[in-house]
Design a protein around this motif. Structure first.
Motif, PDB file in Angstrom:
ATOM      1  N   SER A 302     -21.245  30.064   8.774  1.00 48.90           N
ATOM      2  CA  SER A 302     -21.046  29.153   7.641  1.00 48.90           C
ATOM      3  C   SER A 302     -20.225  29.799   6.536  1.00 48.90           C
ATOM      4  CB  SER A 302     -22.385  28.742   7.043  1.00 48.90           C
ATOM      5  OG  SER A 302     -23.148  28.065   7.997  1.00 48.90           O
ATOM      6  N   ARG A 379     -17.357  23.905  11.181  1.00 48.25           N
ATOM      7  CA  ARG A 379     -18.077  22.931  10.356  1.00 48.25           C
ATOM      8  C   ARG A 379     -18.747  21.870  11.220  1.00 48.25           C
ATOM      9  NH1 ARG A 379     -15.663  19.929   4.975  1.00 48.25           N
ATOM     10  NH2 ARG A 379     -17.648  19.056   4.346  1.00 48.25           N
ATOM     11  N   LEU A 430     -21.656  22.251   4.148  1.00 51.79           N
ATOM     12  CA  LEU A 430     -20.741  22.016   5.275  1.00 51.79           C
ATOM     13  C   LEU A 430     -21.191  20.801   6.067  1.00 51.79           C
ATOM     14  CD1 LEU A 430     -20.083  25.669   6.528  1.00 51.79           C
ATOM     15  CD2 LEU A 430     -18.459  24.162   5.377  1.00 51.79           C
TER      16      LEU A 430
END
Lengths: 483, 477
Positions: A302, A379, A430
């Motif tokens: 992430s 993502r 995200l």
């Protein structure tokens, strides 16, 4: 007037025990008394606040006032406020008076709330400590030598020190949840699209989401009722029904399935935070919830994905600050290029420049596929992880931050270590999901937070889960000394 | 060596919407600088774009008009670059996934044949503002009224082989967008702008040569001249051992030349990426069908019909369908003329068009209405008046001196067809010019015109010319 919930203030106002003018004067007085030290406000709009309070009192007298009328609120200085300086924490906009109100501001104004002023923040919402503000760092009310978190550090500190009952924030990678945790208050980042972004100065458009700070989840529910909703001026806002978030606050948690992502409970997590979370888990078990280990395997990816996507969007979003139409303009430019270069170099701080550079690089021909496209793929995987998890559980629980607040200046020279303080919050942005942080304890006098993550548009469930916990515990009632 | 010219055109069509592509500000032309730009057009902090649904409908119309594929999902991207008249520091434009893909436009060549020009794509984007470099004493002025005006950029394949073909393609496209009602076609105000990519290669070569891009050529005439000049420049350059540089060139109509503007070798990197403020544009089959049902008859269909229904040649049909209003005028005039198709076409494309051009007027502003022009043609056809007298009457119509029949009546312009009357006049003229009669009879054939002229002069042009010719010939034998 201190330590009162929004529901209690509302009751006091409607039963004429206090007036909005009195309430507003009370908080303006506290700002005067304490904010020289805290630095949580960039602008205090005393005169407008008292006028708004008088209007609210008139509505209250006529019996036409809504549930939030007359209650003060502070706006993060990222929301445009008509006729009031909107600096976004930057020298670039130090001279910028917004010509219009952000939708969020309009909604609170229409509800009769009283804006006390504009709160300090990391420049253009880029930072996790509020040390990137042109207006100087904000101090943590729990310990003045520590950061309040960021980027919405001013809002969090102001609520924690009770300079205002509530404040808005924005959350791109944790900018509401992290400072809420570090300041010992409650903060919610709604689902992406739940709250209008119109008039909220963009940092990373696909991640930015407006949200709230207050003392409790219950207060957040009252405020979100007004803040949430579709806006035709924001194409990414979603026309999804807004429930009354206060109605489900007390629903039983019996049978609630709570997921614990194993990736969140790894050795880098502060041991005392881990213990505090364990205590919260025990509390929830008593309340009838069941716990399930889940996996969010792409959590570690992430941060790199975020630090490609967010800077990429920011490099484009901040191109409009060119010294041509508004904002900072260098003195005596000798040609166009000089105007651009000097206006931008003088107007932007170091962290903003760093992110513009990273983003520009990531979008450049030859690097776009390797960085931007790859980050978008990650993502999607991150989002998929959550979708899979929410097939098994209703809410995901974990720490909000890996450590409590750090010292002012401790990480300013080490941006990477600063970026890592958002490890638990970034994935939620995200994936575009709602997240809430509530206080779960203290480490050496510094508060720590628990994050609850919900599936899209399940804010009611999150607020309910947090509220029932707060009814059973008293972490949220602790107040910093000296305020 | 024989050279082949290769041309591809990029046309920016300004869509005729009331408001801008991403804001509610007006798109009307000619307002005071910066009075038609709202916070969104000015790129203020915090503002967001919202797509004007009308532009999607217009793009679909264009797509249907060129038999293209309409993308079920298209994406707006940001084209990032700094310029003072680009308020956000990026232009919102469709990049990798445009709304219209493929399609074609047929053009008529001079030899009467038809050529198909393929179209690569058409995509939606916003216009920038204008920089004004004069009148500010060392500074530049910025007018952002145009910022955010909706554009449809239509890109052709490099199928065009001459300046003339380029003009034919542009004229067809110009006519198409006006038929569709998606553009006012005003080239002077910049509603229809063209960039031309021009290269040359040895005849028969399959590889393309290095191209130059000619920017913003705002009239059909300039397109032709600019391309012609550029082709000649490139040929001269290559034949003298030079190499064409890939660059953008600006056409200077005053000097009739193109000049290098900027080199593409140090190409800008626009850092395109999907605009996160806008959702993908989604279009349903139903939406497309609905628009298809309401599509007007398009120029090519009309062209075909005019040739079949009215028996017109390709030239007349091309001129008449060049604008919908002109075609409508023609059809109304034909009815009033008693179906004199060819003669009506001649009058519309001849006398009427010349008068309109002279006064720089549109067909919709013509002082001579279609039914009166048709009536004029009818009066020629039924021998009430001669073609020559008709021109006089046309002038009176233009000056609004009444209807055709009124003018004929009042000015006594009715043609003389009475043989006895004509004979009397002929006799009178022959009697008055005995020398010329003698000369003619001794072989000076050219004098025939003299007698015709005298008779016409005497009668005020009202004699039926055919009858006059026959009688004169008979009498002069």
């Amino acid at each position: 007037m201190l330590n009162k919930s929004i529901a209690e203030l509302n009751h006091a106002l409607h039963t004429k025990k206090i007036s909005s003018v009195e309430l507003t004067q009370f908080f303006l007085g506290r700002i005067k008394q304490f904010d020289t030290e805290l630095n949580s406000f960039i602008t205090v709009t005393e005169e407008q606040a008292l006028q708004a309070a008088a209007r609210a009192d008139a509505q209250l007298a006529q019996g036409t006032a809504g549930p939030l009328a007359g209650i003060p609120i502070a706006q993060k200085d990222i929301f445009c406020t008509q006729g009031v300086k909107t600096s976004c924490g930057s020298k670039m906009l130090d001279n910028f008076i917004a010509p219009y109100d952000a939708t969020v501001v309009k909604r609170f104004n229409a509800a009769g709330m009283v804006m006390l002023g504009k709160t300090n923040m990391d420049e253009f919402a880029m930072g996790s400590s509020n040390e990137n503000s042109y207006y100087g760092p904000v101090k943590n009310p729990w310990h003045l030598g520590y950061v309040p978190g960021g980027s919405s550090g001013g809002s969090a500190a102001a609520v924690a020190a009770q300079l205002t009952p509530a404040a808005t924030g924005t959350d791109t990678g944790g900018s509401i949840r992290q400072p809420a945790a570090l300041c010992g208050i409650s903060g919610i980042k709604p689902t992406y699209g739940r709250v209008s972004r119109y008039g909220m100065i963009a940092f990373a458009s696909s991640l930015d989401q407006g949200g709230l700070f207050a003392k409790t989840a219950e207060d957040l529910a009252w405020l979100l009722n007004v803040m949430a909703g579709f806006d035709e001026n924001d194409s990414t806002s979603v026309a999804h029904d807004v429930p009354d978030y206060t109605l489900t606050l007390n629903d039983s948690l019996k049978g609630l399935r709570i997921g614990l992502p194993k990736e969140f409970f790894n050795p880098s997590l502060d041991k005392e935070i881990a213990n505090a979370i364990q205590a919260a888990i025990k509390e929830y078990e008593k309340l009838g919830a069941t716990f399930h280990e889940i996996s969010l395997p792409n959590t570690a990816l992430s941060i790199p994905a975020y630090y490609v996507i967010a800077p990429a969007e920011c490099s484009s979003n901040l191109a409009r600050f060119d010294g041509v139409r508004y904002g900072h303009r260098c003195k005596n430019p000798h040609d166009l290029e000089d105007l651009y270069k000097r206006s931008r170099s003088e107007g932007f701080g170091k962290e903003v420049v760093r992110r513009i550079m990273i983003g520009t690089y990531a979008l450049s021909t030859g690097y776009y596929d390797a960085y931007y496209i790859k980050a978008q793929k990650i993502r999607r995987l991150v989002r998929q992880d959550f979708d899979d998890a929410f097939k098994k559980v209703d809410v995901i629980l974990g720490p909000t931050t890996p450590t409590p607040a750090f010292k002012l200046g401790e990480k300013t020279s080490d941006p990477l270590s600063m970026y890592l303080s958002d490890i638990y919050t970034i994935a939620v942005n995200l994936a575009g999901l709602p997240g809430i942080s509530v206080p779960v304890g203290f480490i050496q006098g510094l508060p720590i937070g628990m994050q609850l993550i919900g599936h899209s548009f399940k804010e009611a469930r999150l607020l309910n889960t947090a509220h029932v916990y707060q009814k059973a515990t008293d972490w949220h009632t602790k107040k910093p000394e000296g305020f | 060596m024989e050279w082949e010219t290769v041309i591809g055109l990029e046309v920016h069509v300004q869509l005729a919407t009331q408001s801008k592509i991403f804001s509610g500000a007006s798109t009307a032309f000619g307002a005071e600088p910066n009075t038609q730009a709202c916070a969104i057009d000015l790129g203020f902090p915090g503002v967001l774009p919202v797509l004007n649904a009308e532009v999607v409908t217009m793009a679909i119309k264009l797509g249907l008009g060129i038999q293209a594929e309409i993308a079920k999902q298209s994406v707006f991207a940001r084209k990032n670059y700094f310029y003072p008249d680009l308020p956000k520091g990026y232009q919102i434009s469709q990049h990798t996934i445009p709304i219209v893909k493929g399609g074609h436009l047929d053009i008529s060549l001079e030899d009467g044949s038809t050529k198909r020009i393929r179209i690569t794509r058409a995509h939606l984007e916003e216009d920038a503002g204008k920089s004004l470099h004069e009148d500010f004493h060392g500074m530049s002025g910025i007018d952002l009224n145009r910022a955010g005006t909706p554009l449809l950029e239509i890109v052709s394949e490099p199928d065009i082989r001459s300046a003339k073909e380029a003009v034919a393609y542009l004229k067809n496209l110009h006519s198409l967008v006006r038929y569709l009602g998606i553009c006012d076609g005003n080239m002077q105000e910049g509603s229809f702008r063209c960039d031309a990519n021009v290269s040359i290669r040895p005849q028969g070569d399959l590889h393309f040569g290095t191209r130059t891009e000619l920017k913003n050529i705002n009239s059909f005439r300039y397109v032709e001249r600019a391309i012609q000049y550029e082709v000649e420049r490139q040929i001269a350059l290559v034949e003298s051992g030079g190499k064409v540089k890939q660059e953008t060139r600006l056409f200077d109509p005053a000097k009739n030349e193109t000049r290098a503007m900027r080199s593409k070798e140090e190409a800008d990197d626009y850092r395109y990426f999907p605009d996160p403020d806008l959702l993908p544009v989604r279009i349903t089959e139903k939406q497309i069908e609905e628009i298809r049902q309401h599509l007007p008859e398009l120029p090519q269909q009309k062209h075909q019909r005019f040739m079949e229904q009215y028996g017109l040649n390709t030239y007349d049909a091309t001129v008449l369908v060049s604008s919908g209003a002109l075609a409508d005028y023609f059809e109304a005039a034909v009815i009033a003329s008693g179906n004199q198709t060819k003669l009506t076409a001649n009058w519309v494309t001849g006398e009427l068009s010349a008068a309109l051009n002279k006064f720089d007027m549109e067909i919709t502003q013509s002082p001579v209405i279609a039914t009166e022009l048709g009536k004029l043609v009818l009066r020629i056809a039924d021998n009430t008046i001669s073609g020559k007298i008709a021109k006089t009457i046309f002038e009176s119509l233009w000056n609004q001196q009444g209807t055709v029949d009124d003018i004929i009546e009042k000015q006594g312009l009715k043609q003389v067809t009475d043989s006895a009357a004509i004979e009397a006049l002929v006799d009178k003229i022959l009697a008055a010019n005995p020398d010329q009669v003698a000369d003619y009879r001794s072989g000076k054939d050219k004098l025939f015109g003299f007698f015709v002229g005298q008779a016409m002069k005497e009668s005020g042009g009202k004699i039926n010319p055919q009858q006059l010719n026959e009688l004169l010939k008979k009498k002069l034998q």
